[in-house]
Design a protein around this motif. Structure first.
Motif, PDB file in Angstrom:
ATOM      1  N   VAL A 188       0.455  -1.336   0.404  1.00  0.00           N
ATOM      2  CA  VAL A 188       0.156   0.184  -0.018  1.00  0.00           C
ATOM      3  C   VAL A 188       0.777   1.850   0.024  1.00  0.00           C
ATOM      4  CG1 VAL A 188      -1.949   1.511   1.521  1.00  0.00           C
ATOM      5  CG2 VAL A 188      -1.553  -1.197   1.120  1.00  0.00           C
ATOM      6  N   SER A 200       2.207   4.698   0.645  1.00  0.00           N
ATOM      7  CA  SER A 200       1.441   5.517   2.774  1.00  0.00           C
ATOM      8  C   SER A 200       2.110   6.557   2.330  1.00  0.00           C
ATOM      9  CB  SER A 200       2.210   4.417   3.484  1.00  0.00           C
ATOM     10  OG  SER A 200       4.198   4.544   3.157  1.00  0.00           O
ATOM     11  N   GLY A 238      -3.364   5.382  -0.427  1.00  0.00           N
ATOM     12  CA  GLY A 238      -3.815   4.513  -0.615  1.00  0.00           C
ATOM     13  C   GLY A 238      -4.210   4.063  -1.168  1.00  0.00           C
ATOM     14  N   ILE A 252      -3.757   0.641  -3.608  1.00  0.00           N
ATOM     15  CA  ILE A 252      -2.558  -1.009  -3.907  1.00  0.00           C
ATOM     16  C   ILE A 252      -1.911  -1.777  -4.682  1.00  0.00           C
ATOM     17  CG2 ILE A 252      -3.596  -3.411  -2.957  1.00  0.00           C
ATOM     18  CD1 ILE A 252      -6.138  -2.090  -1.409  1.00  0.00           C
ATOM     19  N   THR A 272      -3.631   0.525   9.418  1.00  0.00           N
ATOM     20  CA  THR A 272      -4.895   0.283   8.285  1.00  0.00           C
ATOM     21  C   THR A 272      -4.563   0.960   7.959  1.00  0.00           C
ATOM     22  OG1 THR A 272      -6.503   2.025   9.859  1.00  0.00           O
ATOM     23  CG2 THR A 272      -6.488   0.298  10.554  1.00  0.00           C
ATOM     24  N   LEU A 273      -5.893   0.424   6.410  1.00  0.00           N
ATOM     25  CA  LEU A 273      -5.968   1.360   5.088  1.00  0.00           C
ATOM     26  C   LEU A 273      -6.763   2.979   5.518  1.00  0.00           C
ATOM     27  CD1 LEU A 273      -5.180   1.780   2.198  1.00  0.00           C
ATOM     28  CD2 LEU A 273      -7.536  -0.080   1.663  1.00  0.00           C
TER      29      LEU A 273
END
Length: 582
Positions: A294, A296, A307, A309, A559-560
């Protein structure tokens, strides 16, 4: 005026005459001081061997040669003293080993026996005698006593050699001249003018590295590889190539097999192995969440967003890309290694197609690469938080002397947050511990190589921290929360081990890199440089840290949602933990 010119001229002539006299007078003594191995120049221009394939039997014979060459290199008095150029002796014996139907055991016995054994065995000095409880690790030399493997004569010769017990190693290929604890490989010849199609030198490189790991790597017992099998595997790999690129990439692959994130590879022109992966990098940071990569942080606008992926880069599946990088970049754990993070997103072209999932939708992005340096650092500045009730320390941004200032100013806060997700720029290990721990307390054991017995590592006295700045046991009373993750490596892990001895402390985050111990540089033929963790670092109960990492008291996975919202969930949770005591 004329006199003023002539006087310096006469002085110059006198100086030149004196200089010539001094050179003539000194040369015999200089020659006498020259080591025997330095006088041997027979193979300076090459080993004279070039071949690209071998039978299975000859691969096995060469592996045996490597092992015998290594034990003699580190145990025989004539080699340890520098009397013999053991690299060139390898070139002298190798052609005989390679002859069809040759008797390797007989050849090796005659070779080793010719060195003589008049000074073997030797007395083991008391300072190098360690109890069994003090031994961290021994490299197995049982094969030296295996008559079925070596033949009776060679087995007896090597068995006797194992009792040489030589502690004076200033001229040895591995020595302790500059530090009594840390091994140095600075007596190895870098052979900067090596011809890269020279098979003898290519095998010398493999044998040198393999035996350094065999005898001077404190973590050989946890690499998770059959090291003998690695030798058999890389002999054909090393001889298959005939140019610099094949040599360099084979060495890179070899260094990954010790699974040590301290390992790197720098080439003859100071290039890294990852330079071949591309001159551009996508200017982003990434993090692994639920086995997905992901984004960041976006360092420069490039088409990617926080965010995202990542599924594919330039048509390559991300899992395939991860695996290909692991072939050439050493990792103590599969989720760590500074080079791994920096170079996962290297590309050959400035514009690269990247497939991502963004807000639940799969899309292709034309991402723009950059040639600037990429840093995976937490850049939050050290600061007071929560109405000055909590002080946050970014260990990567500290300056010398700053710890004293911070502790005096923020002594009465409810808690400290020490962020060790960066590499510490100032040593917290002892300085901060003096304010937090009332008396000296063990936090680590170090293992070091026994000078007299190559392959044996022993535990030093336990390391302690804390105590000296705690007046009348008056230590800091607030909570301490230490932040760690997969970027917490080496000195940062060492600091964590010390600081978590604080009574009111919590280690929060994800397991650390599992890469600790001072780096030791190894130079291989062709002036190729690599490195290993040179001493062992263990918990106070002597349990290992390498390849395992330090385990947090409370695990926290970002967390995402938190990443997309730009929140640092580590710092948020640390604040919550400190305030829970209100």
């Amino acid at each position: 005026m004329e006199q003023g010119i002539r006087k310096p001229w006469k002085s110059s002539v006198l100086l030149i005459v004196l200089f010539i006299f001094m050179i003539a007078g000194c040369s015999p003594s200089q020659e006498a001081q020259q080591l025997g191995r330095e006088k041997d120049q027979e193979f300076d221009q090459g080993s004279g061997m070039e071949f690209t394939s071998l039978s299975e039997q000859k691969i096995t014979d060469l592996a045996k040669l490597s092992k015998v060459w290594g034990v003699v290199k580190y145990y025989h008095p004539k080699v340890v003293s520098g009397d013999v150029n053991w690299d060139y002796e390898l070139f002298r014996v190798m052609p005989s080993i390679l002859e069809e139907d040759s008797d390797a055991n007989s050849i090796l016995y005659s070779w080793v026996h010719s060195l003589g054994s008049e000074s073997i065995p030797g007395e083991l000095e008391q300072q190098f005698q360690f109890s069994e409880e003090s031994i961290q690790f021994r490299s197995s030399t049982d094969w030296c006593k295996d008559a079925e493997y070596l033949g009776t004569d060679l087995s007896l010769e090597l068995s006797k050699l194992l009792d040489s017990n030589i502690s004076a190693r200033d001229n040895a290929y591995v020595n302790f001249k500059s530090d009594p604890i840390l091994p140095s490989m600075d007596n190895e010849n870098p052979y900067p003018n090596m011809n890269f199609n020279d098979t003898g030198y290519r095998l010398l490189s493999l044998f040198r590295y393999w035996n350094i790991i065999e005898y001077y790597y404190p973590y050989k017992d946890v690499i998770g590889e059959d090291w003998d099998q690695v030798l058999l595997e890389f002999i054909p790999k090393m001889i298959e190539g005939s140019d610099y690129d094949s040599y360099f990439t084979t060495l890179a692959e070899l260094t990954t097999r010790i699974h040590d994130s301290h390992a790197f590879l720098i080439g003859k022109n100071k290039e890294t192995i990852t330079d071949d992966l591309g001159t551009y990098r996508l200017p982003v940071n990434f993090i692994e969440i639920d086995n997905q990569i992901v984004i960041s942080k976006v360092i420069n606008p490039c088409g990617l967003e926080v965010g995202d992926i990542v599924l594919k880069i330039d048509g390559k599946n991300i899992d395939e890309l991860l695996e290909s990088r692991r072939t050439y970049i050493s990792q103590s754990r599969e989720d760590t290694a500074s080079l791994f993070y920096l170079d996962l997103f290297r590309t050959q072209q400035k514009n690269t197609d990247v497939t991502v999932i963004r807000q639940g939708k799969t899309m292709d992005i034309s991402a723009v690469g950059s040639q600037q340096d990429i840093q995976f650092q937490v850049d939050t500045k050290s600061q007071a938080m929560e109405n000055d009730e909590i002080y946050y320390i970014n260990a990567g941004l500290l300056k010398d002397g700053e710890i004293d200032k911070i502790m005096k100013k923020w002594w009465n806060t409810k808690g400290l947050i020490v962020d060790l997700r960066n590499y510490p720029s100032s040593s917290l290990t002892y300085e901060l511990a003096q304010y937090l721990i009332p008396s000296e307390k063990e936090f680590a054991f170090v293992s070091a190589p026994n000078h007299a017995i190559p392959g044996e590592f022993y535990y030093l006295e336990p390391l302690v921290s804390g105590g000296s700045k705690a007046t009348n046991n008056e230590v800091y009373k607030g909570k301490l929360v230490i932040l760690i993750n997969e970027h917490t490596i080496s000195q940062a892990e060492f600091a964590t081990m010390s600081l978590r001895n604080t009574d009111n402390s919590i280690v929060l985050g994800r397991p650390s890199a599992g890469t600790d111990g001072n780096m030791r540089v190894i130079v291989l033929p062709g002036n190729i440089k690599t490195a290993i963790s040179g001493i062992g670092i263990f918990h106070p109960d002597k349990s290992p840290t390498q390849r395992i990492g330090l385990q947090p008291d409370i695990r926290l996975d970002p967390t995402l949602e938190g990443i997309v919202e730009g929140r640092d969930e580590y710092i948020e949770r640390a604040v919550e933990l400190i305030k829970e005591g209100d």
